[in-house]
Design an enzyme around this catalytic site. Structure first.
Site, PDB file in Angstrom:
ATOM      1  N   HIS A 263       2.826  -5.816 -10.693  1.00 43.79           N
ATOM      2  CA  HIS A 263       3.311  -4.584 -11.166  1.00 43.79           C
ATOM      3  C   HIS A 263       4.823  -4.060 -10.712  1.00 43.79           C
ATOM      4  CE1 HIS A 263      -0.805  -2.527 -11.218  1.00 43.79           C
ATOM      5  NE2 HIS A 263      -0.691  -3.369 -11.355  1.00 43.79           N
TER       6      HIS A 263
ATOM      7  N   PRO B 126      -2.433   4.326   4.785  1.00 40.16           N
ATOM      8  CA  PRO B 126      -2.678   3.643   3.624  1.00 40.16           C
ATOM      9  C   PRO B 126      -1.816   4.007   2.040  1.00 40.16           C
ATOM     10  CG  PRO B 126      -4.706   4.592   3.461  1.00 40.16           C
ATOM     11  CD  PRO B 126      -4.119   5.054   4.905  1.00 40.16           C
TER      12      PRO B 126
END
Ligand code: FAS
Ligand code: PHB
Length: 424
Positions: free
Chosen positions: A107, A327
């Site tokens: 990505h 996260p």
């Protein structure tokens, strides 16, 4: 008994293992614990412990891993999804990089969404490396495969782990396994047993300093066998709260919505989850969201946490045993990896050159990067979530920060450099 490595570990004469003959048992005489010997005892068989064991093995350094859960349980956990190049490089150094290189998704950017609109952070425009989307479960699976291939020693289902004589040059770990008391004599102990493990607490309270911030919300995560809504990740700040669209493969999607801490995964039907996710995404995405039955659904609390120091005597903490991040920045697993890198370097220097300096500086080196990762994870969380006590002014600050990010190349570069991974 999980069979396999455990049986081999306890029965096989492994290198540097001395299982001393047990004396004849007298009726009233207590049974001495069975003794196992290694160079580095690793508490915890998650990604930190498994990766450290593999790297040390490759340097000829013997380890034994003590894991509380079964292998099936460890592999059933759905956690991180984004790997920095530093972790991928470590996996390759460990000899477990083949699958992530062929199956991991590269990505080059990510989407930030707010006010029914979105903009892209182009990593390649600012830094010369992408991130790799590849589930932590797969990382753990790859490490287990290498452990099996080398008949590495791991005990699953251990209980009552206690650490002893850490401030000596002959520490040991006591534990029970399948009803038998055992003692693992070693030269170093790596505490890789996560936030709820026992290692961190073995550092005396007079020495240990803990820094913590608990967030007033959690993440409800859902895994579905559906194509991802977009080819890159979408981080969304909406008036109803944060949402994240991630993935594991072109046919397996991972989604999150911010939720209250008093909620349970069971209280959310799949339809309720999909409806809420749609409400938090720009129309451009919610209109093409493909939904399906959940394969897994769970809630994770969010906290920032750091323990200083990360070493005491012959004990060295790695990963979640020493620090936790929300996260939002995809840094939990990746900061565990940089700890493993520094500890691997320190132990190799000790054993190959008798160099005491590198291992003595482990905590200082690891914490220097940990605190930068903590800052980025806190900043991303503050930017993208709705806090119950937020004022109208606070909301204006979030929007101004998002608008500045949208327009300013230097601001985008700062996000990109942190997201793809700071140097080790
Ligand atoms: P781990 O907690 O993974 O492993 C520790 C191991 O030690 C476990 O297998 C445990 O069973 C074992 N253990 C514990 N106590 C023991 C004892 N007394 N004796 C023996 N063994 C013991 N990070 C991200 O980047 N993105 C995410 O989306 C994300 N989601 C998460 C969701 C949840 C619910 C949690 C808890 C964490 C999440 N994380 C995420 C962070 C996560 O990926 C961790 O950073 C990563 O698992 C760290 O790996 P370890 O340090 O190996 O710790
Ligand atoms: C995931 O895919 O689980 C994931 C990705 C990015 C994050 C957090 C979780 O920031």
């Amino acid at each position: 008994m999980t069979g396999g490595a455990d049986e081999r570990a306890s029965a096989r004469e492994a290198p540097k293992t001395k299982t001393r003959a047990q004396p004849e048992r007298q009726p009233c005489e207590p049974v001495a614990p069975m003794k196992v010997l290694t160079q580095v005892a690793i508490i915890g068989g998650g990604p930190s412990g498994l990766l450290l064991s593999q790297l040390l093995h490759n340097a000829g350094i013997d380890t034994v891993i003590l894991e509380r859960q079964s292998r099936v349980h460890v592999l059933s956990r759905i956690r991180a999804g984004v790997l920095e190049q530093g972790l991928v490089a470590l996996m390759e150094e460990a000899g477990v990089g083949d699958r992530v290189r062929t199956e991991g998704l590269l990505h080059d950017g990510t989407i930030l969404a707010y006010d029914n609109d979105q903009f892209r952070i182009d990593f390649s425009a600012h830094v010369d490396q992408p991130v790799v989307v590849y589930g932590q479960t797969e990382v753990t699976r790859d490490l287990y495969a290498s452990l099996d291939a080398r008949a590495g020693r791991i005990f699953h289902g251990v209980e009552d782990v206690t650490l002893h004589d850490l401030d000596s040059d002959a520490p040991f770990v006591a534990f029970s396994h399948e009803g038998q008391e055992k003692r693992l004599d070693c030269e170093f102990v790596a505490g890789c047993d996560g936030f709820h493990g026992v290692s961190r607490k073995a550092i005396p309270p007079s020495v240990r300093r803990e820094y913590e911030k608990v967030y007033p919300f959690g993440w409800l995560g859902l895994l579905s066998e559906t194509p991802p809504v977009h080819e890159e990740l979408i981080y969304a700040n909406s008036e109803r709260g944060f949402a994240l669209c991630s993935m594991r493969s072109p046919t397996l999607s991972r989604y999150y919505v911010q939720c209250n801490l008093d909620e349970t995964a069971e209280s959310w039907s799949d339809d309720a989850f999909w409806d809420e996710l749609r409400r938090r995404l720009p129309d451009a995405y919610s209109e093409c969201l493909q939904t399906g039955p959940s394969v897994e659904k769970s809630i994770a609390p969010l906290r920032s946490f750091v323990c200083e120091p990360m070493q005491w005597g012959r004990l060295f903490l790695c990963g979640d045993a020493a620090h936790i991040v929300p996260p939002t920045g995809a840094k939990g697993l990746n900061s565990a990896a940089s700890d493993v890198h520094y500890l691997n370097q320190g132990l190799r220097a000790w054993y190959s050159e008798g160099d005491r300096e590198a291992i003595a500086r482990y905590s200082e080196r690891a914490l220097a990067r940990v605190w930068k990762v903590e800052r980025f994870s806190w900043w991303m969380t503050s930017l993208l979530h709705r806090f119950p006590d937020q004022s109208e002014f606070d909301l204006k600050m979030q929007r101004a920060e998002l608008a500045f990010l949208r327009e300013d190349s230097a601001a985008q570069e700062a996000l990109a450099r942190n997201y793809v991974g700071l140097p080790y």
